[in-house]
Design an enzyme around this catalytic site. Structure first.
Site, PDB file in Angstrom:
ATOM      1  N   HIS A   1      39.669  47.583  28.901  1.00 22.92           N
ATOM      2  CA  HIS A   1      40.687  46.327  29.072  1.00 22.92           C
ATOM      3  C   HIS A   1      40.234  45.130  30.121  1.00 22.92           C
ATOM      4  O   HIS A   1      40.441  44.185  30.063  1.00 22.92           O
ATOM      5  CB  HIS A   1      41.973  47.100  29.371  1.00 22.92           C
ATOM      6  CG  HIS A   1      42.994  46.085  29.630  1.00 22.92           C
ATOM      7  ND1 HIS A   1      43.338  45.216  28.429  1.00 22.92           N
ATOM      8  CD2 HIS A   1      43.937  45.503  30.628  1.00 22.92           C
ATOM      9  CE1 HIS A   1      44.430  44.464  28.739  1.00 22.92           C
ATOM     10  NE2 HIS A   1      44.696  44.645  29.976  1.00 22.92           N
TER      11      HIS A   1
ATOM     12  N   ARG B   1      42.586  44.070  59.105  1.00 23.97           N
ATOM     13  CA  ARG B   1      43.516  44.321  60.421  1.00 23.97           C
ATOM     14  C   ARG B   1      42.423  44.993  61.238  1.00 23.97           C
ATOM     15  O   ARG B   1      42.660  44.935  62.562  1.00 23.97           O
ATOM     16  CB  ARG B   1      44.786  44.986  60.119  1.00 23.97           C
ATOM     17  CG  ARG B   1      45.704  44.451  59.119  1.00 23.97           C
ATOM     18  CD  ARG B   1      46.699  45.198  58.761  1.00 23.97           C
ATOM     19  NE  ARG B   1      47.558  45.603  60.010  1.00 23.97           N
ATOM     20  CZ  ARG B   1      48.453  46.475  60.238  1.00 23.97           C
ATOM     21  NH1 ARG B   1      48.416  47.532  59.297  1.00 23.97           N
ATOM     22  NH2 ARG B   1      49.211  46.467  61.340  1.00 23.97           N
TER      23      ARG B   1
ATOM     24  N   ARG C   1      45.183  43.251  40.304  1.00 30.87           N
ATOM     25  CA  ARG C   1      46.175  43.238  39.302  1.00 30.87           C
ATOM     26  C   ARG C   1      46.178  44.291  38.148  1.00 30.87           C
ATOM     27  O   ARG C   1      46.915  44.437  37.254  1.00 30.87           O
ATOM     28  CB  ARG C   1      46.404  41.667  38.590  1.00 30.87           C
ATOM     29  CG  ARG C   1      46.883  40.611  39.771  1.00 30.87           C
ATOM     30  CD  ARG C   1      48.143  40.732  40.308  1.00 30.87           C
ATOM     31  NE  ARG C   1      49.152  40.679  39.203  1.00 30.87           N
ATOM     32  CZ  ARG C   1      49.601  39.465  38.741  1.00 30.87           C
ATOM     33  NH1 ARG C   1      49.170  38.525  38.984  1.00 30.87           N
ATOM     34  NH2 ARG C   1      50.504  39.756  37.519  1.00 30.87           N
ATOM     35  N   HIS C   2      44.870  44.607  38.201  1.00 30.01           N
ATOM     36  CA  HIS C   2      44.702  45.718  37.024  1.00 30.01           C
ATOM     37  C   HIS C   2      45.090  47.025  37.584  1.00 30.01           C
ATOM     38  O   HIS C   2      44.426  47.419  38.629  1.00 30.01           O
ATOM     39  CB  HIS C   2      43.368  45.711  36.610  1.00 30.01           C
ATOM     40  CG  HIS C   2      42.846  44.690  35.740  1.00 30.01           C
ATOM     41  ND1 HIS C   2      43.096  44.621  34.628  1.00 30.01           N
ATOM     42  CD2 HIS C   2      42.415  43.318  36.338  1.00 30.01           C
ATOM     43  CE1 HIS C   2      42.540  42.910  34.053  1.00 30.01           C
ATOM     44  NE2 HIS C   2      42.150  42.421  35.250  1.00 30.01           N
ATOM     45  N   ARG C   3      46.244  47.660  37.095  1.00 25.99           N
ATOM     46  CA  ARG C   3      46.810  48.520  37.830  1.00 25.99           C
ATOM     47  C   ARG C   3      46.609  49.983  36.966  1.00 25.99           C
ATOM     48  O   ARG C   3      46.397  50.879  37.571  1.00 25.99           O
ATOM     49  CB  ARG C   3      48.452  48.508  37.909  1.00 25.99           C
ATOM     50  CG  ARG C   3      48.815  47.137  38.680  1.00 25.99           C
ATOM     51  CD  ARG C   3      49.943  46.536  38.136  1.00 25.99           C
ATOM     52  NE  ARG C   3      49.677  46.043  36.904  1.00 25.99           N
ATOM     53  CZ  ARG C   3      50.916  45.450  35.987  1.00 25.99           C
ATOM     54  NH1 ARG C   3      52.103  45.728  36.470  1.00 25.99           N
ATOM     55  NH2 ARG C   3      50.830  45.052  34.805  1.00 25.99           N
TER      56      ARG C   3
ATOM     57  N   ARG D   1      38.320  39.974  31.720  1.00 24.19           N
ATOM     58  CA  ARG D   1      37.568  39.403  32.942  1.00 24.19           C
ATOM     59  C   ARG D   1      36.199  38.871  32.549  1.00 24.19           C
ATOM     60  O   ARG D   1      35.660  38.271  33.190  1.00 24.19           O
ATOM     61  CB  ARG D   1      37.762  40.466  33.791  1.00 24.19           C
ATOM     62  CG  ARG D   1      39.198  40.694  34.597  1.00 24.19           C
ATOM     63  CD  ARG D   1      40.029  39.402  34.767  1.00 24.19           C
ATOM     64  NE  ARG D   1      41.293  39.825  35.429  1.00 24.19           N
ATOM     65  CZ  ARG D   1      42.279  39.091  36.042  1.00 24.19           C
ATOM     66  NH1 ARG D   1      41.859  37.674  35.855  1.00 24.19           N
ATOM     67  NH2 ARG D   1      43.187  39.590  36.555  1.00 24.19           N
TER      68      ARG D   1
ATOM     69  N   ARG E   1      43.603  36.736  61.152  1.00 20.94           N
ATOM     70  CA  ARG E   1      43.012  36.712  59.883  1.00 20.94           C
ATOM     71  C   ARG E   1      43.686  35.425  59.119  1.00 20.94           C
ATOM     72  O   ARG E   1      43.703  35.195  57.932  1.00 20.94           O
ATOM     73  CB  ARG E   1      43.197  37.940  59.265  1.00 20.94           C
ATOM     74  CG  ARG E   1      44.373  38.449  59.121  1.00 20.94           C
ATOM     75  CD  ARG E   1      44.518  39.686  58.003  1.00 20.94           C
ATOM     76  NE  ARG E   1      45.781  40.252  57.925  1.00 20.94           N
ATOM     77  CZ  ARG E   1      45.956  41.436  57.023  1.00 20.94           C
ATOM     78  NH1 ARG E   1      45.032  41.943  56.457  1.00 20.94           N
ATOM     79  NH2 ARG E   1      47.293  41.872  56.908  1.00 20.94           N
TER      80      ARG E   1
ATOM     81  N   ARG F   1      38.946  53.368  29.563  1.00 23.18           N
ATOM     82  CA  ARG F   1      39.865  52.797  28.887  1.00 23.18           C
ATOM     83  C   ARG F   1      40.318  51.533  29.542  1.00 23.18           C
ATOM     84  O   ARG F   1      40.187  50.388  29.193  1.00 23.18           O
ATOM     85  CB  ARG F   1      41.239  53.542  28.398  1.00 23.18           C
ATOM     86  CG  ARG F   1      42.189  52.830  27.370  1.00 23.18           C
ATOM     87  CD  ARG F   1      43.393  53.896  27.307  1.00 23.18           C
ATOM     88  NE  ARG F   1      44.104  53.431  26.073  1.00 23.18           N
ATOM     89  CZ  ARG F   1      45.310  53.978  25.601  1.00 23.18           C
ATOM     90  NH1 ARG F   1      45.716  55.007  26.260  1.00 23.18           N
ATOM     91  NH2 ARG F   1      45.741  53.712  24.377  1.00 23.18           N
TER      92      ARG F   1
END
Ligand SMILES: Cc1cc2nc3c(=O)[nH]c(=O)nc-3n(C[C@H](O)[C@H](O)[C@H](O)COP(=O)(O)OP(=O)(O)OC[C@H]3O[C@@H](n4cnc5c(N)ncnc54)[C@H](O)[C@@H]3O)c2cc1C
Length: 268
Positions: A213, A126, A113-115, A218, A191, A209
């Site tokens: 964050h 897979r 989620r940290h983009r 986290r 899976r 940076r």
């Protein structure tokens, strides 16, 4: 590298309790290019740090005002001022590469989620056979024998179902000429029964940076225990590697024994 502690299980299930963080890459200074830039602009600069991340962040900041030259303050002062004033964009030039193993798919779902300022490459379910996968057991479950027994039974059932499905599906797709494609079609369907606890590996590249964050969100008491363990382990590596960028964090132990990181310079 942060420490690993794979916990054996008498049932033969491969159980892991803590993440392992490998620092596998970081920057070097291209000294010729830096010297050329200074010479071409009639500048002299004698930074007092040899740590590439710290030097690069300072150089980036100094380009903004072309404020090189003798008699400048220390790198610690310079970056301390960057942190205090929140001018964090110069920290984006300092980058590290990690491989993280011994973590669950739950963890990586939260991590990715940290983009902004992060890049990822994750083990593919897979392509990779998960018949002998390890599983991450949350401490809260591991510490209670009855919960542990329920968890082990559920994981074994899921892993057993995966193995059966992968076998059946490989037969179903046996007519496909490419063995790789046959296995991929089988594994990508099988899976679907694997739990969040399934162990995974992820290659992570991030700048200072973005890492700050990430640590603030986290390595906080509001974050889940597994990602908090990884965030505090990453902070430990970074605060040793670039103390002028990450040395402001204080690690504190909560009443429940877990650790959090705090700083006075949030979201620079
Ligand atoms: C305790 C906790 C609980 C959470 N619970 C949930 C939950 O229940 N459900 C859920 O979906 N998520 C949840 N999250 C995830 C959270 O919403 C964020 O997606 C995640 O923490 C990543 O942080 P970030 O958004 O700051 O993104 P990062 O990629 O780390 O971005 C850093 C900063 O860059 C800026 N930025 C990044 N992308 C953009 C953009 N597209 N546009 C504008 N600015 C941008 C923002 O200022 C952002 O803060 C939780 C996170 C935490 C820490």
């Amino acid at each position: 590298m942060s420490s690993d502690n794979s916990a054996g299980d008498p049932n033969g299930l491969a159980i892991v309790r803590d993440p392992t963080i490998y620092l596998v890459g970081k920057q070097v200074i291209a000294e010729g290019g830096m010297a050329d830039f200074l010479r071409d602009h009639g500048l002299e600069w004698s930074p007092d740090t040899e740590i590439p991340a710290q030097l690069i962040a300072e150089a980036a900041g100094r380009v903004c005002y072309m404020s090189f030259g003798k008699g400048r303050g220390t790198n610690e002062d310079y970056l301390g001022n960057i942190l205090a004033s929140g001018h964090g964009s110069v920290l984006e030039h300092a980058v590290w590469n990690f491989i993280i193993t011994g973590v669950s798919r739950t963890f990586t779902h939260e991590l990715v989620r940290h983009r902004a300022g992060f890049g990822y490459s994750q083990l593919s379910q897979r392509y990779v056979n998960e018949s002998k996968a390890e599983f991450i057991e949350p401490d809260a479950i591991a510490e209670d024998p009855e919960s542990h027994a329920i968890w082990v039974a559920a994981i074994e059932e899921a892993q057993g179902a995966y193995r059966q499905l992968a076998k059946r599906l490989r037969k179903r797709f046996a007519h496909i000429e490419s063995r790789t494609q046959c296995r991929k079609l089988a594994r990508q369907a099988a899976r679907s029964v694997l739990p969040n606890a399934t162990e995974t590996k992820i290659f992570v590249t991030a700048n200072a940076r973005a890492l700050r964050h990430f640590i603030e969100l986290r390595a906080s008491e509001h974050a889940e225990v597994e990602i908090r363990k990884a965030a505090t382990a990453i902070l430990k590596i970074l605060s040793e590697d670039a103390p002028n960028i990450f040395g402001d964090y204080r690690l504190e132990t909560l009443d429940d024994g877990t650790r959090v990181a705090r700083t006075d310079h949030g979201k620079v």
